[in-house]
Design a protein around this motif. Structure first.
Motif, PDB file in Angstrom:
ATOM      1  N   TRP A  25       0.872  -1.166   0.000  1.00  0.00           N
ATOM      2  CA  TRP A  25       0.000   0.000   0.000  1.00  0.00           C
ATOM      3  C   TRP A  25       0.911   1.217   0.000  1.00  0.00           C
ATOM      4  O   TRP A  25       1.816   1.340   0.826  1.00  0.00           O
ATOM      5  CB  TRP A  25      -0.897   0.017   1.225  1.00  0.00           C
ATOM      6  CG  TRP A  25      -1.751   1.242   1.288  1.00  0.00           C
ATOM      7  CD1 TRP A  25      -1.531   2.356   2.043  1.00  0.00           C
ATOM      8  CD2 TRP A  25      -2.947   1.489   0.559  1.00  0.00           C
ATOM      9  NE1 TRP A  25      -2.517   3.281   1.826  1.00  0.00           N
ATOM     10  CE2 TRP A  25      -3.406   2.776   0.913  1.00  0.00           C
ATOM     11  CE3 TRP A  25      -3.677   0.758  -0.375  1.00  0.00           C
ATOM     12  CZ2 TRP A  25      -4.560   3.334   0.382  1.00  0.00           C
ATOM     13  CZ3 TRP A  25      -4.833   1.309  -0.894  1.00  0.00           C
ATOM     14  CH2 TRP A  25      -5.261   2.581  -0.524  1.00  0.00           C
TER      15      TRP A  25
ATOM     16  N   ARG B 216      -3.047   4.361  -2.516  1.00  0.00           N
ATOM     17  CA  ARG B 216      -3.531   3.286  -3.383  1.00  0.00           C
ATOM     18  C   ARG B 216      -2.539   2.138  -3.329  1.00  0.00           C
ATOM     19  O   ARG B 216      -1.419   2.288  -2.832  1.00  0.00           O
ATOM     20  CB  ARG B 216      -3.718   3.763  -4.812  1.00  0.00           C
ATOM     21  CG  ARG B 216      -2.451   4.184  -5.532  1.00  0.00           C
ATOM     22  CD  ARG B 216      -2.754   4.579  -6.978  1.00  0.00           C
ATOM     23  NE  ARG B 216      -1.662   5.237  -7.629  1.00  0.00           N
ATOM     24  CZ  ARG B 216      -0.628   4.612  -8.206  1.00  0.00           C
ATOM     25  NH1 ARG B 216      -0.559   3.315  -8.214  1.00  0.00           N
ATOM     26  NH2 ARG B 216       0.323   5.302  -8.792  1.00  0.00           N
TER      27      ARG B 216
ATOM     28  N   TYR C 297      -7.179  -6.653   4.107  1.00  0.00           N
ATOM     29  CA  TYR C 297      -8.490  -6.820   3.473  1.00  0.00           C
ATOM     30  C   TYR C 297      -9.546  -6.955   4.561  1.00  0.00           C
ATOM     31  O   TYR C 297      -9.280  -7.455   5.652  1.00  0.00           O
ATOM     32  CB  TYR C 297      -8.522  -8.071   2.599  1.00  0.00           C
ATOM     33  CG  TYR C 297      -7.953  -7.887   1.215  1.00  0.00           C
ATOM     34  CD1 TYR C 297      -7.291  -6.740   0.825  1.00  0.00           C
ATOM     35  CD2 TYR C 297      -8.072  -8.895   0.285  1.00  0.00           C
ATOM     36  CE1 TYR C 297      -6.779  -6.599  -0.453  1.00  0.00           C
ATOM     37  CE2 TYR C 297      -7.559  -8.764  -0.990  1.00  0.00           C
ATOM     38  CZ  TYR C 297      -6.923  -7.611  -1.354  1.00  0.00           C
ATOM     39  OH  TYR C 297      -6.421  -7.478  -2.622  1.00  0.00           O
TER      40      TYR C 297
ATOM     41  N   LYS D 149     -16.034 -10.707   5.064  1.00  0.00           N
ATOM     42  CA  LYS D 149     -17.291 -11.049   5.719  1.00  0.00           C
ATOM     43  C   LYS D 149     -17.350 -12.571   5.778  1.00  0.00           C
ATOM     44  O   LYS D 149     -17.128 -13.245   4.768  1.00  0.00           O
ATOM     45  CB  LYS D 149     -18.472 -10.504   4.916  1.00  0.00           C
ATOM     46  CG  LYS D 149     -19.814 -10.767   5.534  1.00  0.00           C
ATOM     47  CD  LYS D 149     -20.897 -10.100   4.690  1.00  0.00           C
ATOM     48  CE  LYS D 149     -22.253 -10.266   5.318  1.00  0.00           C
ATOM     49  NZ  LYS D 149     -23.287  -9.575   4.532  1.00  0.00           N
TER      50      LYS D 149
ATOM     51  N   ILE E 196     -14.810  -7.841   1.119  1.00  0.00           N
ATOM     52  CA  ILE E 196     -15.770  -6.741   0.907  1.00  0.00           C
ATOM     53  C   ILE E 196     -15.092  -5.375   0.864  1.00  0.00           C
ATOM     54  O   ILE E 196     -15.764  -4.373   0.632  1.00  0.00           O
ATOM     55  CB  ILE E 196     -16.896  -6.755   1.963  1.00  0.00           C
ATOM     56  CG1 ILE E 196     -16.339  -6.597   3.379  1.00  0.00           C
ATOM     57  CG2 ILE E 196     -17.731  -8.019   1.834  1.00  0.00           C
ATOM     58  CD1 ILE E 196     -17.411  -6.379   4.432  1.00  0.00           C
ATOM     59  N   GLY E 197     -13.797  -5.315   1.092  1.00  0.00           N
ATOM     60  CA  GLY E 197     -13.091  -4.032   1.047  1.00  0.00           C
ATOM     61  C   GLY E 197     -11.715  -4.165   1.651  1.00  0.00           C
ATOM     62  O   GLY E 197     -11.189  -5.262   1.797  1.00  0.00           O
ATOM     63  N   ASN E 198     -11.135  -3.014   2.015  1.00  0.00           N
ATOM     64  CA  ASN E 198      -9.832  -3.009   2.681  1.00  0.00           C
ATOM     65  C   ASN E 198      -9.800  -1.882   3.710  1.00  0.00           C
ATOM     66  O   ASN E 198     -10.614  -0.964   3.672  1.00  0.00           O
ATOM     67  CB  ASN E 198      -8.690  -2.901   1.669  1.00  0.00           C
ATOM     68  CG  ASN E 198      -8.661  -1.580   0.943  1.00  0.00           C
ATOM     69  OD1 ASN E 198      -8.418  -0.538   1.552  1.00  0.00           O
ATOM     70  ND2 ASN E 198      -8.919  -1.596  -0.356  1.00  0.00           N
TER      71      ASN E 198
ATOM     72  N   GLU F 285      -9.248   1.966   2.240  1.00  0.00           N
ATOM     73  CA  GLU F 285     -10.287   2.658   1.477  1.00  0.00           C
ATOM     74  C   GLU F 285     -11.682   2.515   2.084  1.00  0.00           C
ATOM     75  O   GLU F 285     -12.567   3.297   1.761  1.00  0.00           O
ATOM     76  CB  GLU F 285     -10.311   2.109   0.041  1.00  0.00           C
ATOM     77  CG  GLU F 285      -9.004   2.340  -0.687  1.00  0.00           C
ATOM     78  CD  GLU F 285      -8.922   1.594  -2.011  1.00  0.00           C
ATOM     79  OE1 GLU F 285      -8.478   2.216  -2.993  1.00  0.00           O
ATOM     80  OE2 GLU F 285      -9.296   0.408  -2.065  1.00  0.00           O
ATOM     81  N   ASN F 286     -11.893   1.528   2.952  1.00  0.00           N
ATOM     82  CA  ASN F 286     -13.225   1.252   3.498  1.00  0.00           C
ATOM     83  C   ASN F 286     -13.208   1.047   5.013  1.00  0.00           C
ATOM     84  O   ASN F 286     -13.801   0.092   5.502  1.00  0.00           O
ATOM     85  CB  ASN F 286     -13.821  -0.006   2.841  1.00  0.00           C
ATOM     86  CG  ASN F 286     -13.646  -0.038   1.351  1.00  0.00           C
ATOM     87  OD1 ASN F 286     -12.763  -0.727   0.856  1.00  0.00           O
ATOM     88  ND2 ASN F 286     -14.458   0.703   0.640  1.00  0.00           N
TER      89      ASN F 286
ATOM     90  N   GLU G  89     -14.832   2.298   7.323  1.00  0.00           N
ATOM     91  CA  GLU G  89     -16.174   2.331   7.912  1.00  0.00           C
ATOM     92  C   GLU G  89     -16.814   0.946   7.986  1.00  0.00           C
ATOM     93  O   GLU G  89     -17.727   0.719   8.787  1.00  0.00           O
ATOM     94  CB  GLU G  89     -17.088   3.301   7.136  1.00  0.00           C
ATOM     95  CG  GLU G  89     -17.512   2.814   5.756  1.00  0.00           C
ATOM     96  CD  GLU G  89     -16.479   2.976   4.648  1.00  0.00           C
ATOM     97  OE1 GLU G  89     -16.774   2.528   3.527  1.00  0.00           O
ATOM     98  OE2 GLU G  89     -15.394   3.536   4.881  1.00  0.00           O
ATOM     99  N   LEU G  90     -16.339   0.009   7.194  1.00  0.00           N
ATOM    100  CA  LEU G  90     -16.880  -1.350   7.227  1.00  0.00           C
ATOM    101  C   LEU G  90     -16.588  -2.054   8.545  1.00  0.00           C
ATOM    102  O   LEU G  90     -17.251  -3.027   8.891  1.00  0.00           O
ATOM    103  CB  LEU G  90     -16.323  -2.184   6.072  1.00  0.00           C
ATOM    104  CG  LEU G  90     -16.736  -1.758   4.674  1.00  0.00           C
ATOM    105  CD1 LEU G  90     -15.993  -2.591   3.628  1.00  0.00           C
ATOM    106  CD2 LEU G  90     -18.235  -1.879   4.485  1.00  0.00           C
TER     107      LEU G  90
END
Length: 141
Positions: A16, A22, A74, A77, A123-125, A128-129, A131-132
């Motif tokens: 990263w 990115r 990562y 879920k 479902i994301g990383n 960038e995410n 909030e998950l």
């Protein structure tokens, strides 16, 4: 990391880029690396020269249910049934005590190896995410 592993797919790690916010490409990190002899043998190693800019993310050795490789950082879920009850865990992949773990929003950790890869979905990383990972109360979806 061995020099020849930089170009293999999937690699044993990825990076990263904190400056560019990115995932780094091979082209991004090439100017920050050198290939040197390994002091323990004749192999060569990749040495990253820019400490602090890149965060190394290791490959867990597992793929999710969609056959995507799972790396540190990562967010996955996990859905499974236990005693007739549906259990859902959302957590980030980390490395603790010599093994990969899933850490949820409450900082509870479970060993990644305890789960069947067919139960895992990326479902994301965390970059960038984030909030998950917020703790949600109520029924799992």
């Amino acid at each position: 990391m061995r020099a020849n592993e930089l170009k293999t797919q999937p690699t044993n790690c990825m990076f990263w880029d904190k400056d560019l916010c990115r995932y780094a490409t091979i082209k991004d990190i090439q100017r920050f690396v050198s290939i040197e002899n390994n002091p323990y043998g004749t192999d060569q190693e990749l040495r990253l020269q820019c400490f602090g800019r890149f965060r190394r993310l290791a490959f867990t050795g597992m793929n999710d249910k969609n056959k995507r490789p799972i790396y540190e950082g990562y967010i996955v879920k996990v859905s499974y049934e236990m005693m007739g009850q549906k259990i859902v865990i959302i957590g980030a992949i980390g490395f603790e005590n010599g093994g990969f773990v899933i850490v949820d929003g409450k900082r509870d950790a479970a060993s990644l190896s305890a789960f069947d890869p067919k139960e895992l979905k990326i479902i994301g990383n965390i970059f960038e995410n984030p909030e998950l990972l917020e703790v949600k109360y109520g029924r799992p979806d």
